[in-house]
Write a protein that holds these residues in place. Structure first.
Motif, PDB file in Angstrom:
ATOM      1  N   GLU A   5      13.924  45.124  68.584  1.00 16.24           N
ATOM      2  CA  GLU A   5      14.758  46.021  69.595  1.00 16.24           C
ATOM      3  C   GLU A   5      16.213  45.673  69.751  1.00 16.24           C
ATOM      4  O   GLU A   5      16.132  46.934  70.464  1.00 16.24           O
ATOM      5  CB  GLU A   5      14.090  44.773  70.456  1.00 16.24           C
ATOM      6  CG  GLU A   5      12.090  44.461  71.439  1.00 16.24           C
ATOM      7  CD  GLU A   5      12.648  44.184  72.301  1.00 16.24           C
ATOM      8  OE1 GLU A   5      11.459  43.349  72.798  1.00 16.24           O
ATOM      9  OE2 GLU A   5      12.398  42.793  72.363  1.00 16.24           O
ATOM     10  N   ASP A   6      16.301  44.708  69.232  1.00 17.34           N
ATOM     11  CA  ASP A   6      18.011  45.304  69.488  1.00 17.34           C
ATOM     12  C   ASP A   6      18.469  46.490  68.104  1.00 17.34           C
ATOM     13  O   ASP A   6      19.378  47.336  68.821  1.00 17.34           O
ATOM     14  CB  ASP A   6      18.814  43.893  68.293  1.00 17.34           C
ATOM     15  CG  ASP A   6      18.593  43.023  69.405  1.00 17.34           C
ATOM     16  OD1 ASP A   6      18.455  42.849  70.751  1.00 17.34           O
ATOM     17  OD2 ASP A   6      18.976  42.035  68.721  1.00 17.34           O
ATOM     18  N   ARG A   7      17.806  46.787  67.451  1.00 20.21           N
ATOM     19  CA  ARG A   7      18.513  47.997  66.976  1.00 20.21           C
ATOM     20  C   ARG A   7      17.892  49.374  67.318  1.00 20.21           C
ATOM     21  O   ARG A   7      18.890  49.772  66.935  1.00 20.21           O
ATOM     22  CB  ARG A   7      17.662  48.815  65.506  1.00 20.21           C
ATOM     23  CG  ARG A   7      18.133  49.255  64.390  1.00 20.21           C
ATOM     24  CD  ARG A   7      19.373  48.779  64.036  1.00 20.21           C
ATOM     25  NE  ARG A   7      20.370  47.964  62.993  1.00 20.21           N
ATOM     26  CZ  ARG A   7      20.040  47.987  62.035  1.00 20.21           C
ATOM     27  NH1 ARG A   7      19.839  49.113  61.157  1.00 20.21           N
ATOM     28  NH2 ARG A   7      20.308  47.086  61.200  1.00 20.21           N
ATOM     29  N   GLU A  23       8.287  37.355  66.362  1.00 25.38           N
ATOM     30  CA  GLU A  23       9.675  36.591  67.510  1.00 25.38           C
ATOM     31  C   GLU A  23      10.942  37.458  66.807  1.00 25.38           C
ATOM     32  O   GLU A  23      11.897  38.584  67.320  1.00 25.38           O
ATOM     33  CB  GLU A  23       9.372  35.759  68.753  1.00 25.38           C
ATOM     34  CG  GLU A  23      10.429  36.459  69.626  1.00 25.38           C
ATOM     35  CD  GLU A  23       9.527  37.667  70.840  1.00 25.38           C
ATOM     36  OE1 GLU A  23      10.961  37.957  71.017  1.00 25.38           O
ATOM     37  OE2 GLU A  23       9.618  38.118  70.320  1.00 25.38           O
ATOM     38  N   ALA A  24      10.673  37.537  65.913  1.00 24.21           N
ATOM     39  CA  ALA A  24      12.190  36.940  65.816  1.00 24.21           C
ATOM     40  C   ALA A  24      11.535  38.643  64.827  1.00 24.21           C
ATOM     41  O   ALA A  24      12.846  39.388  65.535  1.00 24.21           O
ATOM     42  CB  ALA A  24      12.415  36.510  63.557  1.00 24.21           C
ATOM     43  N   LEU A  25      11.122  38.982  64.436  1.00 21.78           N
ATOM     44  CA  LEU A  25      10.900  40.981  64.089  1.00 21.78           C
ATOM     45  C   LEU A  25      11.225  41.679  65.152  1.00 21.78           C
ATOM     46  O   LEU A  25      11.816  42.232  65.008  1.00 21.78           O
ATOM     47  CB  LEU A  25      10.107  40.651  62.666  1.00 21.78           C
ATOM     48  CG  LEU A  25       9.485  42.530  62.603  1.00 21.78           C
ATOM     49  CD1 LEU A  25      10.799  42.836  61.828  1.00 21.78           C
ATOM     50  CD2 LEU A  25       8.565  42.075  61.697  1.00 21.78           C
ATOM     51  N   ALA A  31      11.556  55.639  72.246  1.00 19.54           N
ATOM     52  CA  ALA A  31      10.889  55.450  70.718  1.00 19.54           C
ATOM     53  C   ALA A  31      10.440  54.468  70.286  1.00 19.54           C
ATOM     54  O   ALA A  31       9.534  54.573  69.348  1.00 19.54           O
ATOM     55  CB  ALA A  31      12.247  55.840  70.275  1.00 19.54           C
ATOM     56  N   LEU A  32      10.326  53.448  70.948  1.00 12.61           N
ATOM     57  CA  LEU A  32      10.040  51.888  70.498  1.00 12.61           C
ATOM     58  C   LEU A  32       9.153  51.829  71.516  1.00 12.61           C
ATOM     59  O   LEU A  32       8.869  51.222  73.037  1.00 12.61           O
ATOM     60  CB  LEU A  32      10.830  50.554  70.245  1.00 12.61           C
ATOM     61  CG  LEU A  32      10.191  49.693  70.066  1.00 12.61           C
ATOM     62  CD1 LEU A  32       9.921  49.409  68.804  1.00 12.61           C
ATOM     63  CD2 LEU A  32      11.315  48.469  70.153  1.00 12.61           C
ATOM     64  N   CYS A  33       7.835  51.298  70.858  1.00 14.63           N
ATOM     65  CA  CYS A  33       6.555  50.830  71.136  1.00 14.63           C
ATOM     66  C   CYS A  33       6.022  49.098  70.383  1.00 14.63           C
ATOM     67  O   CYS A  33       5.848  49.038  69.741  1.00 14.63           O
ATOM     68  CB  CYS A  33       5.516  51.777  71.435  1.00 14.63           C
ATOM     69  SG  CYS A  33       5.483  53.294  71.158  1.00 14.63           S
ATOM     70  N   ILE A  34       5.966  48.541  71.264  1.00 14.67           N
ATOM     71  CA  ILE A  34       6.016  46.577  70.960  1.00 14.67           C
ATOM     72  C   ILE A  34       5.017  45.916  71.266  1.00 14.67           C
ATOM     73  O   ILE A  34       4.565  45.978  72.186  1.00 14.67           O
ATOM     74  CB  ILE A  34       6.920  45.842  71.445  1.00 14.67           C
ATOM     75  CG1 ILE A  34       7.752  46.355  70.000  1.00 14.67           C
ATOM     76  CG2 ILE A  34       7.047  44.952  71.430  1.00 14.67           C
ATOM     77  CD1 ILE A  34       9.437  45.664  69.774  1.00 14.67           C
TER      78      ILE A  34
END
Length: 321
Positions: A205-207, A198-200, A216-219
Motif C-alpha cells: 500500500e505504501d509503495r 499485514e506487513a506485506l 491500480a491496487l486491489c487488496i
C-alpha cells in the motif's frame, strides 16, 4: 455496495482432502445432493458455518469452470480464533458442513497487464486469477513469498501455468519479496493484486500510494487491519430511513449491536469488518470507516459503511435500513 451474496446455507460434503504442507490442508467440497454448485469467479470466497458462532471465510482456489466442486486451502493457525483448527481436526472425507456464498470482494478487473503479490496463504485467491489472466492473453507476473519452499503450497502449480511469470521468494533462502522488482515501474495499464500478511499489505500500500495510479491496487485482507479511530467512541444517533426509527449508539457499542437491541435485523458474519455482509448504504452523515474492505475511493465517497465496526464521525448518521 459489494457484489450480491447468497445468504442461504448449502450443505456440502468433503470429497477429497490432502495435506499440501505440514500446516496447509486442501479440501474439495461437492453438493450433498450431487447437483452443480453456485457459479463463482476469481477472487470469490465462501463462508464455512462451523457453528452458530464460528463462521469463517476462505478463498476458492480451484477452477471456476468446474461447477461440480469447490476447493479451498486452510492454514492451521495455532494462535488463531479456532476456526482453522476445527477444520483441520474435524473435516475429513465424508464430513458434511454448511456453507454460504460464493461472494467476491476481490474481483479480477479486466486489464492488459497484472502484477500479483502473494504472501503465505494469501496465494489462494491468486491461483484462479493467474489462470484467468493467462487464458485472457494478458501479460502477468506473480511474486510469491513464504517462510520456506516447503511452506509454499502452490509453487509448483504456478510454475505449471507459466514459469516465466513466476517469482518465488522462500524467505529462508532469498529473504522477503523484492517490492523494488515487483513494483519498480508504475504503469497506467497495469493492475496490482495483493493478498497476504499485514506487513506485506502495508508495504505494498505504501509503495503504490507514492507512485502508482490511485486505482491500480486491489487488496484482500484475511484479518482486520488496525485503524486510527481518531473520531473517538462518543455516542451518536442513527436514523433508519426505511424503519422510521432513531437509535442511539453508545460509546463502545457497534451500530449493529444497537440495532439488534431494538429488534432491527441486519445480516452480519465476521463482526470485524472484513466480510462486508453488514454493508449498509449511507444517506446522510459521514462515517468513521474502520473496516478492512472499502477502497480509498469508496471511503471518500462515503456511500456505504460496515456497521459491525464503523461509527459516525459526527453526532448523527442516516442509513438505508
Amino acid at each position: 455496495m459489494r457484489n450480491s451474496f447468497n445468504e442461504e446455507e448449502l450443505t456440502v460434503v468433503v470429497t477429497h482432502r490432502s495435506a499440501l504442507t505440514e500446516e496447509i490442508v486442501e479440501l474439495e467440497f461437492r453438493n450433498a445432493d450431487g447437483s452443480d454448485l453456485p457459479a463463482w469467479d476469481p477472487g470469490s470466497h465462501i463462508e464455512i458455518v462451523l457453528s452458530e458462532s464460528v463462521i469463517r471465510q476462505y478463498s476458492l482456489c480451484g477452477d471456476p469452470s468446474d461447477r461440480g466442486c469447490w476447493r479451498i486451502a486452510v492454514l492451521r493457525e495455532a494462535d488463531g480464533r479456532g476456526g482453522s483448527l476445527q477444520i483441520h481436526e474435524e473435516l475429513h472425507v465424508g464430513s458434511s458442513v454448511a456453507v454460504r456464498g460464493p461472494r467476491n470482494l476481490f474481483p479480477l478487473r479486466p486489464s492488459p497487464n497484472y502484477v500479483f503479490i502473494a504472501g503465505g496463504i494469501g496465494i489462494t485467491p491468486m491461483l484462479p486469477m493467474v489462470s484467468a489472466a493467462a487464458k485472457a492473453g494478458a501479460r502477468w507476473s506473480i511474486h510469491y513469498g513464504g517462510r520456506s519452499r516447503r511452506s509454499m503450497a502452490f509453487a509448483e502449480k504456478l510454475l505449471e501455468i507459466d514459469g516465466a511469470g513466476v517469482r518465488l521468494y522462500p524467505q529462508d533462502e532469498v529473504g522477503v519479496i523484492d517490492l523494488n522488482s515487483a513494483l519498480g515501474q508504475p504503469d497506467t495499464d497495469t493492475l496490482v493484486y495483493c493478498c497476504g500478511p499485514e506487513a506485506l499489505l502495508r508495504a505494498v500500500e505504501d509503495r503504490c500510494r507514492s507512485s502508482w495510479p490511485s486505482d491500480a491496487l486491489c487488496i484482500e485482507r484475511f484479518s482486520p487491519k488496525s485503524v486510527d479511530s481518531s473520531a473517538g467512541d462518543d455516542s451518536f444517533e442513527v436514523e433508519l430511513m426505511q424503519s422510521s426509527m432513531t437509535v442511539t449508539v453508545n460509546p463502545g457499542q457497534s451500530i449493529l449491536s444497537a440495532l439488534e437491541e431494538v429488534g432491527v435485523p441486519v445480516l452480519a458474519s465476521c463482526m470485524e469488518g472484513t466480510c462486508a455482509t453488514c454493508e449498509v448504504a449511507v444517506l446522510e452523515g459521514v462515517p468513521d470507516h474502520r473496516d478492512s474492505v472499502l477502497t480509498e475511493r469508496e471511503r471518500e465517497d462515503n456511500k456505504t459503511m460496515m456497521i459491525c465496526v464503523s461509527r459516525a464521525a459526527g453526532s448523527r448518521i442516516v442509513l438505508d435500513l
